[in-house]
Write an enzyme that holds these catalytic residues in place. Structure first.
Site, PDB file in Angstrom:
ATOM      1  N   GLU A  34     -25.230  56.166  16.950  1.00 13.71           N
ATOM      2  CA  GLU A  34     -23.849  56.277  17.403  1.00 13.71           C
ATOM      3  C   GLU A  34     -23.611  55.137  18.382  1.00 13.71           C
ATOM      4  O   GLU A  34     -24.412  54.954  19.306  1.00 13.71           O
ATOM      5  CB  GLU A  34     -23.607  57.613  18.112  1.00 13.71           C
ATOM      6  CG  GLU A  34     -22.147  57.761  18.523  1.00 13.71           C
ATOM      7  CD  GLU A  34     -21.873  58.979  19.403  1.00 13.71           C
ATOM      8  OE1 GLU A  34     -22.835  59.620  19.865  1.00 13.71           O
ATOM      9  OE2 GLU A  34     -20.688  59.270  19.642  1.00 13.71           O
ATOM     10  N   ARG A 260     -39.006  63.178  17.794  1.00 15.05           N
ATOM     11  CA  ARG A 260     -38.556  61.985  18.513  1.00 15.05           C
ATOM     12  C   ARG A 260     -39.666  61.496  19.429  1.00 15.05           C
ATOM     13  O   ARG A 260     -40.620  62.206  19.716  1.00 15.05           O
ATOM     14  CB  ARG A 260     -37.303  62.275  19.315  1.00 15.05           C
ATOM     15  CG  ARG A 260     -37.528  63.226  20.485  1.00 15.05           C
ATOM     16  CD  ARG A 260     -36.393  63.178  21.491  1.00 15.05           C
ATOM     17  NE  ARG A 260     -35.114  63.601  20.950  1.00 15.05           N
ATOM     18  CZ  ARG A 260     -34.093  62.775  20.728  1.00 15.05           C
ATOM     19  NH1 ARG A 260     -34.207  61.497  21.027  1.00 15.05           N
ATOM     20  NH2 ARG A 260     -32.960  63.223  20.257  1.00 15.05           N
ATOM     21  N   LYS A 270     -30.381  59.712  27.356  1.00  9.20           N
ATOM     22  CA  LYS A 270     -29.294  58.752  27.515  1.00  9.20           C
ATOM     23  C   LYS A 270     -28.497  59.044  28.784  1.00  9.20           C
ATOM     24  O   LYS A 270     -28.094  58.145  29.501  1.00  9.20           O
ATOM     25  CB  LYS A 270     -28.390  58.828  26.277  1.00  9.20           C
ATOM     26  CG  LYS A 270     -27.477  57.641  26.109  1.00  9.20           C
ATOM     27  CD  LYS A 270     -26.678  57.746  24.824  1.00  9.20           C
ATOM     28  CE  LYS A 270     -27.347  57.037  23.665  1.00  9.20           C
ATOM     29  NZ  LYS A 270     -26.563  57.099  22.416  1.00  9.20           N
TER      30      LYS A 270
END
Length: 758
Positions: A34, A260, A270
């Site tokens: 994204e 992940r 993030k």
RNA sequence: UGCCCUGUAGCUCAAUUGGCAGAGCGCCUGGCUCUGGACCAGGAGGUUCCAGGUUCGAAUCCUGGCGGGGCAACCA
């Protein structure tokens, strides 16, 4: 370079199988960031996986921007992501896509769902929708708008699109199941109203699709075959499939999830990275301490190192966390053969050679490479009576095992002479300000060994022929492996150490600005590109050398005593078994089965009747075992009455096993075929056995072959390692691809073994 | 508490799909060396989470338990 064995993991197993079975003809995967932030090391794992898979299988990997949320996304992120991916070495050719380019198709498909009665417009308020979704143990309730007609829904949905409603006033939802055990299936939202400008689509749209509605459909549009995402989306997979099934489109991507990347002592979320930047804890997104690709790049890490790190950590479905020492290892390995060795003194301590001829400057030739690296090249190192050495390379009160300079001690100056420390000068505070040393003539590097034994070799520069530099040494941003409760208290106060008066040897001024060096005995360094206009050059430490002298700090690997892994705890918890109901107890007594087997049968409908019928003509315990271990688990969704065979056939099968007409392996194979064909067990078994190697002479030959090949093990067997019998049987079994009777093999192998070792 | 995922050496992963439990990193010892690096040789480190079951044979299949993670955003 690192071990080049082709990685093997569950994804490659799946893809190889799909290719072999002809489910797909080409592998198409995608990397779907994204555009709302910078790429970090976690994205490196994901992109090396996807682009790597495409390369390995001769397929392709799309770059798709998952840009369905206008409020957070921006073109600058698109640009930085593309830059970072190219830097990593990936090429997506013309396959650059944007989910927002599919908005029109997505809209049409949503209308299809509405027409099928599978989607509806809900006017409920946001918090009401949340409330009505229910909880993990309580079912949700239906919205009052759930049963609107397709016509009304269609009209409302078009009105939503044309901007007639305010943000948050309505949503489009899929009509699935408000009491589904998976929360994602409780009428998930497909569209929200958002009057916002999209960085790419402008003001064309005021309704935006959610992730679940956009992602699988985008995969289908692009012909993606394997849609690989991280573990937290695994509960979304069922929805992913539901949408694709509901749409009845021919393309059929499949979603697979992997764990992940987590790096200890690094911030990976993030949200937290943003706050570090905003609070100026770090120097922006490209601060060398940041786990962003921009940060790694500025630090001087090469993409080769990142890729080899990502390949080495593998791909699994297990949550795990990596120690940064593994990344460091790959960075060093990459740089070792690439970085010329030069001298830099980070924390200078002056040394005067008392017996050096006045004003004499000698030019020493020093190779750029150590003996074990096959590269040529050298530079000149000026040497005089005024030198700098590393402050840490001198100790008045040396700890045990100190291999550097001490009062009265001797060390070698690398590429130069040995010196002996004769005097220590200090200031009023007892701080060492200067060392007076004796130059030992005739000990120049390369000359014949003298009898002197230096404690070690240290690096140095000449006071008058060296230049000042700023050297920045970085450590992990966190002082604990992962942020516990508060980010700020978890920060490592020493994550940046700046040496403002470092001294470099003069050869550096002739090199190009992007040259990477090994500063001898310190680590790998290069010039900070963002500070090119600084008065003194600034060098970043890319990674320190391995240093077995340093006491391990908090960031070292956990000691064995620290890690108990709750094994004791787990042991304590013996399986406390639930009490039985009277009915269950009675059943167990009546059937004569043990608890586990008995309950497995008791819990499945029709299984008790099946058991009773079958055990009329075969031993009860065997029937129970075969049912519980093989029949019932193979049932999956179907019920016992759906089987193409009945209890009588099953009982026959059990008898075949019981009378040892077939081995366990063969009986299992027979059962498998009974599921498919419903044919008679004895017939199936005999066809299976026909393909078997049953001739004792042939088996004996194979057994001898095995025993000769593994002579060393035969010897070990003779010496008492009798457990190897199983190994020999296994090897014979392997050669006949499981098509033989293990008992027969055992007999033959034992015989031959006895003959050979007697 | 419902559903889904997941437990193999200190860490990260393998194990030809039921056949000798291995590798890299880390650690220790020795060698080499003018880097406490690199390189070379060796070593330690395992009840494959636990308890049962099936099997000639189980890390792998079955049952039960325990531990870890995820899911109840008009984010992705």
């Amino acid at each position: 370079m690192n071990t080049s064995s082709t990685p093997s993991d569950f994804l490659r197993t799946i893809i190889s199988r799909d290719l072999a079975q002809g489910n797909i003809s080409d592998v198409v995967v995608r990397f779907p960031p994204e555009p709302n932030g910078y790429l970090h090391i976690g994205h490196a794992k994901s992109s090396t996986l996807n682009f790597g898979l495409a390369a390995e299988y001769g397929g392709r990997c799309h770059l798709r921007f998952d840009d369905t949320n206008p409020e957070t996304e921006d073109q600058i992120y698109v640009d930085s992501i593309k830059q970072d991916l190219r830097w990593l070495g990936f090429d997506w050719g013309e396959h650059e896509y944007y989910a927002s380019d599919y908005f029109e198709t997505l809209f049409e498909w949503a209308c299809q769902l509405i027409n099928k009665g599978l989607a509806y417009v809900d006017d409920s308020q946001e918090n009401l929708i949340r409330l009505m979704r229910g909880g993990v143990t309580t079912p949700g309730v239906h919205s009052e708008f759930r049963d609107r007609s397709p016509e009304e829904n269609l009209e409302l949905f078009h009105a939503m699109r044309s901007g007639e409603f305010q943000d948050g006033s309505r949503v489009l939802r899929a009509k699935i199941d408000m009491s589904h055990p998976n929360m994602k299936m409780r009428d998930p939202l497909m569209y929200r109203i958002r009057h916002a400008t999209h960085y790419r689509q402008g003001d064309q749209w005021c309704i935006y699709p959610f992730y679940d509605w956009a992602h699988g459909q985008s995969d289908a549009i692009e012909g993606v075959t394997h849609s690989i995402c991280t573990l937290e989306f695994s509960t979304n997979r069922i929805l992913y499939d539901w949408y694709l099934d509901a749409l009845e489109i021919s393309a059929r991507p499949r979603q697979y999830e992997f764990a992940r990347l987590n790096l200890d002592y690094h911030v990976t979320s993030k949200r937290r990275l943003i706050s570090l930047v905003q609070e100026h804890v770090v120097d922006g997104w490209s601060d060398p301490r940041m786990p962003t690709l921009a940060g790694l790049r500025r630090r001087g890490v090469r993409p080769e190192a990142i890729r080899s790190f990502c390949q080495s950590i593998g791909t699994t479905r297990v949550d795990s966390s990596h120690h940064p020492s593994l990344l460091d290892h790959h960075i060093r390995e990459d740089l070792n053969h690439l970085a010329p060795r030069i001298h830099c003194v980070q924390d200078p301590l002056p040394v005067t050679l008392s017996n050096w001829p006045n004003d004499h400057v000698e030019s020493l030739s020093a190779p750029y490479w150590p003996h074990d690296i096959p590269r040529e090249g050298s530079r000149t190192l000026p040497f005089s009576g005024e030198l700098f050495i590393e402050r840490g390379d001198f100790s008045e009160d040396p700890p045990k095992g100190f291999k550097r300079l001490t009062p009265g001690g001797i060390v070698r100056l690398r590429h130069a002479y040995m010196i002996r420390c004769t005097n220590v000068e200090k200031d009023d505070h007892g701080h060492v300000t200067r060392l007076v040393c004796e130059w030992i003539e005739g000990t120049q590097s390369g000359t014949k060994d003298s009898d002197l034994k230096p404690k070690g070799t240290i690096h140095w520069v000449d006071v008058h022929n060296s230049s000042e530099a700023i050297v920045r040494v970085y450590q992990q941003l966190l002082s604990v492996p992962s942020v516990e409760d508060d980010l700020w208290s978890s920060l490592n106060p020493f994550s940046l150490i700046e040496h403002r008066h470092a001294r470099m040897e003069p050869s550096v001024t002739q090199d190009s600005l992007d040259q990477r060096y090994q500063f001898v005995r310190l680590g790998y360094y290069w010039r900070d590109g963002t500070c090119a206009d600084s008065e003194k050059p600034i060098f970043n430490c890319i990674v320190a050398l391995r240093d077995s002298s340093v006491k391990k700090d908090a960031s070292s690997q956990p000691s064995q005593t620290q890690v108990v892994k709750d094994k004791t705890l787990q042991k304590k918890s013996t399986a406390d078994q639930r009490p039985l109901t009277p009915n269950e107890e009675q059943w167990l007594r009546r059937s004569g089965l043990n608890r586990a087997v008995g309950l497995a049968i008791y819990g499945v409908s029709e299984a008790v009747a099946f058991f009773d019928a079958a055990s009329a003509s075969a031993p009860r315990v065997s029937v129970g075992n075969w049912m519980a271990n093989h029949l019932l688990p193979a049932l999956k969704d179907q019920s016992i009455s759906d089987l193409p065979f009945g209890p009588n056939e099953f009982a026959e099968l059990v008898q075949l096993a019981d009378r040892e007409i077939g081995s366990a392996h063969e009986i299992r194979e027979t059962l498998k075929r009974m599921f498919d064909t419903g044919e008679h067990p004895a017939v199936l078994l005999s066809t299976i056995q026909e393909s078997f190697v049953s001739d004792p002479e042939t088996l004996k030959e194979i057994a001898l072959e095995v025993l000769h090949e593994y002579e060393d093990r035969v010897e070990a067997y003779a010496n008492g390692k009798v457990g190897l019998l199983g190994f020999f049987i296994g090897q014979v079994m392997r050669r006949v691809h499981g098509h033989a009777n293990p008992k027969l093999i055992q007999e033959i192998v034992s015989q031959e073994l006895a003959r050979m070792t007697s």
